[in-house]
Motif scaffolding. Structure first.
Motif, PDB file in Angstrom:
ATOM      1  N   PHE B  75      15.474  -2.650  -7.831  1.00  0.00           N
ATOM      2  CA  PHE B  75      15.820  -2.867  -6.425  1.00  0.00           C
ATOM      3  C   PHE B  75      15.987  -1.545  -5.688  1.00  0.00           C
ATOM      4  CE2 PHE B  75      17.331  -6.621  -8.743  1.00  0.00           C
ATOM      5  CZ  PHE B  75      16.470  -7.528  -8.158  1.00  0.00           C
ATOM      6  N   VAL B  76      16.491  -0.540  -6.401  1.00  0.00           N
ATOM      7  CA  VAL B  76      16.600   0.790  -5.794  1.00  0.00           C
ATOM      8  C   VAL B  76      15.204   1.280  -5.399  1.00  0.00           C
ATOM      9  CG1 VAL B  76      17.224   3.200  -6.189  1.00  0.00           C
ATOM     10  CG2 VAL B  76      18.703   1.369  -7.047  1.00  0.00           C
ATOM     11  N   ALA B  77      14.243   1.128  -6.346  1.00  0.00           N
ATOM     12  CA  ALA B  77      12.883   1.588  -6.066  1.00  0.00           C
ATOM     13  C   ALA B  77      12.267   0.784  -4.924  1.00  0.00           C
ATOM     14  CB  ALA B  77      12.017   1.472  -7.322  1.00  0.00           C
ATOM     15  N   LEU B  78      12.480  -0.544  -4.957  1.00  0.00           N
ATOM     16  CA  LEU B  78      11.925  -1.397  -3.897  1.00  0.00           C
ATOM     17  C   LEU B  78      12.513  -1.027  -2.544  1.00  0.00           C
ATOM     18  CD1 LEU B  78      11.712  -5.018  -5.355  1.00  0.00           C
ATOM     19  CD2 LEU B  78       9.847  -3.676  -4.386  1.00  0.00           C
ATOM     20  N   ALA B  79      13.828  -0.820  -2.510  1.00  0.00           N
ATOM     21  CA  ALA B  79      14.487  -0.486  -1.251  1.00  0.00           C
ATOM     22  C   ALA B  79      13.960   0.827  -0.693  1.00  0.00           C
ATOM     23  CB  ALA B  79      16.002  -0.414  -1.457  1.00  0.00           C
ATOM     24  N   ALA B  80      13.606   1.754  -1.601  1.00  0.00           N
ATOM     25  CA  ALA B  80      13.082   3.033  -1.141  1.00  0.00           C
ATOM     26  C   ALA B  80      11.626   2.899  -0.684  1.00  0.00           C
ATOM     27  CB  ALA B  80      13.190   4.064  -2.270  1.00  0.00           C
ATOM     28  N   SER B  81      10.873   2.011  -1.342  1.00  0.00           N
ATOM     29  CA  SER B  81       9.429   1.976  -1.119  1.00  0.00           C
ATOM     30  C   SER B  81       9.010   1.052   0.020  1.00  0.00           C
ATOM     31  CB  SER B  81       8.722   1.537  -2.399  1.00  0.00           C
ATOM     32  OG  SER B  81       9.073   2.358  -3.457  1.00  0.00           O
ATOM     33  N   LEU B  82       9.672  -0.098   0.120  1.00  0.00           N
ATOM     34  CA  LEU B  82       9.196  -1.098   1.071  1.00  0.00           C
ATOM     35  C   LEU B  82       9.177  -0.619   2.525  1.00  0.00           C
ATOM     36  CD1 LEU B  82      10.450  -4.497  -0.393  1.00  0.00           C
ATOM     37  CD2 LEU B  82       8.172  -3.469  -0.470  1.00  0.00           C
ATOM     38  N   PRO B  83      10.193   0.141   2.987  1.00  0.00           N
ATOM     39  CA  PRO B  83      10.110   0.609   4.381  1.00  0.00           C
ATOM     40  C   PRO B  83       8.885   1.485   4.640  1.00  0.00           C
ATOM     41  CG  PRO B  83      12.339   0.874   3.539  1.00  0.00           C
ATOM     42  CD  PRO B  83      11.484   0.479   2.378  1.00  0.00           C
ATOM     43  N   LYS B  84       8.560   2.385   3.674  1.00  0.00           N
ATOM     44  CA  LYS B  84       7.370   3.233   3.836  1.00  0.00           C
ATOM     45  C   LYS B  84       6.128   2.369   3.899  1.00  0.00           C
ATOM     46  CE  LYS B  84       9.535   6.216   0.408  1.00  0.00           C
ATOM     47  NZ  LYS B  84       9.499   6.394  -1.048  1.00  0.00           N
ATOM     48  N   LEU B  85       6.098   1.385   2.987  1.00  0.00           N
ATOM     49  CA  LEU B  85       4.950   0.486   2.935  1.00  0.00           C
ATOM     50  C   LEU B  85       4.799  -0.255   4.257  1.00  0.00           C
ATOM     51  CD1 LEU B  85       2.794  -0.813   1.062  1.00  0.00           C
ATOM     52  CD2 LEU B  85       4.479  -2.560   0.533  1.00  0.00           C
ATOM     53  N   ALA B  86       5.918  -0.797   4.755  1.00  0.00           N
ATOM     54  CA  ALA B  86       5.876  -1.602   5.980  1.00  0.00           C
ATOM     55  C   ALA B  86       5.430  -0.759   7.169  1.00  0.00           C
ATOM     56  CB  ALA B  86       7.248  -2.224   6.232  1.00  0.00           C
ATOM     57  N   LEU B  87       5.985   0.469   7.274  1.00  0.00           N
ATOM     58  CA  LEU B  87       5.630   1.329   8.403  1.00  0.00           C
ATOM     59  C   LEU B  87       4.144   1.698   8.382  1.00  0.00           C
ATOM     60  CD1 LEU B  87       8.561   3.867   8.875  1.00  0.00           C
ATOM     61  CD2 LEU B  87       7.564   2.358  10.595  1.00  0.00           C
ATOM     62  N   GLY B  88       3.696   2.161   7.217  1.00  0.00           N
ATOM     63  CA  GLY B  88       2.296   2.586   7.113  1.00  0.00           C
ATOM     64  C   GLY B  88       1.336   1.436   7.331  1.00  0.00           C
ATOM     65  N   ILE B 140       9.378  10.983   4.932  1.00  0.00           N
ATOM     66  CA  ILE B 140       8.823   9.650   5.122  1.00  0.00           C
ATOM     67  C   ILE B 140       7.460   9.715   5.813  1.00  0.00           C
ATOM     68  CG2 ILE B 140      10.088   9.280   7.288  1.00  0.00           C
ATOM     69  CD1 ILE B 140      10.231   6.248   5.842  1.00  0.00           C
ATOM     70  N   GLY B 141       7.272  10.762   6.640  1.00  0.00           N
ATOM     71  CA  GLY B 141       5.996  10.913   7.339  1.00  0.00           C
ATOM     72  C   GLY B 141       4.815  10.978   6.382  1.00  0.00           C
ATOM     73  N   PHE B 142       5.017  11.668   5.268  1.00  0.00           N
ATOM     74  CA  PHE B 142       3.962  11.797   4.261  1.00  0.00           C
ATOM     75  C   PHE B 142       3.523  10.422   3.744  1.00  0.00           C
ATOM     76  CE2 PHE B 142       3.227  11.865  -0.374  1.00  0.00           C
ATOM     77  CZ  PHE B 142       2.028  12.546  -0.406  1.00  0.00           C
ATOM     78  N   TYR B 143       4.520   9.595   3.348  1.00  0.00           N
ATOM     79  CA  TYR B 143       4.174   8.285   2.792  1.00  0.00           C
ATOM     80  C   TYR B 143       3.484   7.408   3.826  1.00  0.00           C
ATOM     81  CZ  TYR B 143       7.458   9.667  -0.798  1.00  0.00           C
ATOM     82  OH  TYR B 143       8.096  10.350  -1.775  1.00  0.00           O
ATOM     83  N   VAL B 144       4.042   7.448   5.045  1.00  0.00           N
ATOM     84  CA  VAL B 144       3.476   6.598   6.092  1.00  0.00           C
ATOM     85  C   VAL B 144       2.014   6.978   6.332  1.00  0.00           C
ATOM     86  CG1 VAL B 144       3.610   5.971   8.529  1.00  0.00           C
ATOM     87  CG2 VAL B 144       5.685   6.128   7.171  1.00  0.00           C
ATOM     88  N   VAL B 145       1.733   8.285   6.371  1.00  0.00           N
ATOM     89  CA  VAL B 145       0.357   8.727   6.599  1.00  0.00           C
ATOM     90  C   VAL B 145      -0.550   8.303   5.441  1.00  0.00           C
ATOM     91  CG1 VAL B 145      -1.121  10.769   6.756  1.00  0.00           C
ATOM     92  CG2 VAL B 145       0.950  10.648   8.113  1.00  0.00           C
TER      93      VAL B 145
END
Lengths: 255, 275
Positions: B75-88, B140-145
């Motif tokens: 859940f820690v990993a999901l919480a960190a990853s999902l926002p980047k995924l959603a934004l991008g 976060i900019g890196f992941y979103v891009v």
């Protein structure tokens, strides 16, 4: 009358195409000269490309080295993917059973396996080959399957009625009907294999190609780095065009 | 699922054809895939236990997966990853869908955008990673891009191909029945394109998850840090569990979009991305 109209229409589209590319390059150039930016100008990228790919050839040799694993993995993907796709396309039951699994694997992020490959295979060329294989194989399976399934059953029945054996039915009727779709798969697979090759260089262990990409970017040599990216894009395009040309040649000699 | 209740009432009337037909449909949709996945799982387990030394048995992987959930790491990993995924992904959809529709509908727009879009489409985004990290840092900019670049061109080009395929006869029919130019867009082209939008969104979601994983592996963040950590200590069971979770995430998002499609655009299904 309609011929001349089609001609001017095509000429207009070619003009638009050229104009858009020129405008983008000019905008890119203007941006890099006007603003203080990390981005390299298109002229610098082109110069670096010529230097590293043509003159000194470091980039060319690095890509050629990496291509060895890519070619092996791709060949393996074709050898496995086409027969599997054929089987799935021929049998509705097999397809009903295994399509969901194939789709899930097709959708899965294969790169996530890279750390595991390091454990399983160590830092070996085998790891790179297997990664490329997994990158390319699923698109080949799926397109082959689609092509075989869409074969006209009437043609198959007709061949059987005229006494065709399994060799003719599978080797001629099904294969010939599915060939365009299979060739699409092989072409897309070649593109995927190049992406797999890049992923292997960056996520397994860096050969000359991976080192080139990492070192140039880490030392902020943006033009050199982008020249590497450009060379890889071209490699992908050439690989796909080569497979397509081979496919066309095979289709022509076969018929 | 309206027809799920239908066979029961028909069966009560003793109408056999109606009951056998849904039975085969049920076979197709549930039993065969169950058998397929089950047989693969069994093959994995047996191969790992009897033949291949380094391969972790599936049962151990599933146990590790339970551990991953129980310890909260997942859940820690999901919480960190999902926002980047959603934004991008959101950005990729916001750019790719209008661009794809425009390129499909207008030959002028297509001629203008085709070369740059196709060039970027064939570019390996992974080869840009070292450069993107140098430019954007590990924020976060890196992941979103990265997620954006992974998804946007697939969305655009899938949609363009789909919209081009919309039957010209449909448009002609609309014209013949007196639809205005706008009316043709509103009542013919848009509904006919919607299934292609759905297919593009599914494919885009799959690509976005791949982008997220690639970005996180590069930076050793989120799922990437989990995977690298397990690699270091040779915990192949946990690493494979993470891979299965990521696969489920990808299939789950695409499946969820598929369900939305059946609800809102049920008139025509386009294969692509995940069927």
């Amino acid at each position: 009358m309609s011929d001349t109209r089609a001609l001017t229409d095509r000429r207009r589209r070619v003009l638009l195409r050229v104009a858009s590319v020129v405008a983008l390059l000019l905008a890119w150039y203007a941006y890099t000269t006007a603003a203080r930016t990390l981005l390299a100008s298109p002229v610098a990228v082109a110069a670096s490309f010529v230097e590293h790919f043509v003159v000194t050839g470091t980039l060319r040799r690095a890509i050629a080295d990496a291509l060895v694993h890519a070619a092996l993995g791709y060949a393996l993907a074709v050898a496995v993917g086409v027969p599997l796709g054929f089987a799935l396309g021929l049998s509705e039951r097999l397809a009903a059973a295994y399509d969901p699994a194939v789709d899930a694997l097709y959708a899965a992020p294969v790169v996530a396996l890279a750390p595991l490959f390091v454990v399983w295979f160590g830092l070996t060329p085998l790891a790179k080959t297997v990664l490329v294989f997994l990158f390319a194989v699923f698109v080949i399976i799926v397109t082959t399957e689609t092509g075989v399934r869409e074969t006209d059953r009437g043609a198959v029945d007709a061949a059987r009625v005229f006494g065709a054996g399994p060799c003719v039915v599978y080797g001629e009727v099904y294969l010939r009907s599915a060939l365009p779709s299979i060739l699409t798969g092989l072409r897309l697979g070649a593109g995927r294999a190049i992406r797999g090759m890049v992923a292997a260089e960056l996520f397994l262990y860096a050969g000359d190609l991976g080192s080139y990409l990492i070192d140039t970017a880490a030392t902020f040599r943006m033009a050199d780095s982008l020249a590497g990216v450009l060379a890889l894009s071209l490699t992908g395009v050439v690989a796909m065009a080569l497979v397509a040309a081979l496919g066309r040649a095979a289709t022509r000699s076969g018929s | 699922m309206d027809h799920a209740s239908e066979p029961a009432t028909l069966a009560a009337d003793g109408s056999t054809p109606a009951t056998t037909e849904p039975m085969t449909a049920m076979n197709e949709r549930v039993r065969y895939p169950l058998f397929g996945v089950g047989s693969l799982a069994l093959a994995w387990e047996l191969l790992a236990r009897l033949a291949v030394d380094g391969l972790t048995p599936l049962s151990d992987v599933l146990a590790a997966g339970v551990g991953l959930v129980a310890s909260g790491e997942l859940f820690v990993a999901l919480a960190a990853s999902l926002p980047k995924l959603a934004l991008g992904y959101g950005l990729a959809v916001a750019v790719g869908v209008p661009l794809g529709l425009l390129m499909g509908f207008s030959s002028t727009a297509d001629a203008l955008a085709d070369t740059p879009v196709t060039t970027l489409f064939v570019t390996s985004v992974a080869s840009l990673l070292p450069l993107l990290i140098a430019v954007f840092g590990a924020g976060i900019g890196f992941y979103v891009v990265v997620v954006f670049l992974f998804a946007v061109f697939h969305v655009t080009l899938t949609l363009r191909a789909g919209v081009r395929d919309v039957d010209d006869a449909l448009v002609e029919t609309g014209r013949v029945f007196g639809a205005s130019r706008l009316g043709v867009y509103r009542h013919v082209l848009l509904p006919a394109s919607l299934p292609h939008v759905a297919a593009a969104l599914r494919l885009g979601a799959v690509r976005a998850v791949k982008g997220m994983v690639v970005g996180e592996l590069w930076v050793y963040a989120g799922f990437g840090s989990l995977l690298h950590g397990y690699q270091r200590y040779g915990q192949t069971d946990s690493a494979l569990a993470v891979v299965l979770v990521l696969m489920a995430l990808s299939v789950g998002i695409a499946g969820g979009l598929g369900a939305l499609e059946r609800r809102y655009a049920p008139w025509h299904h386009v294969e692509g991305g995940v069927r």
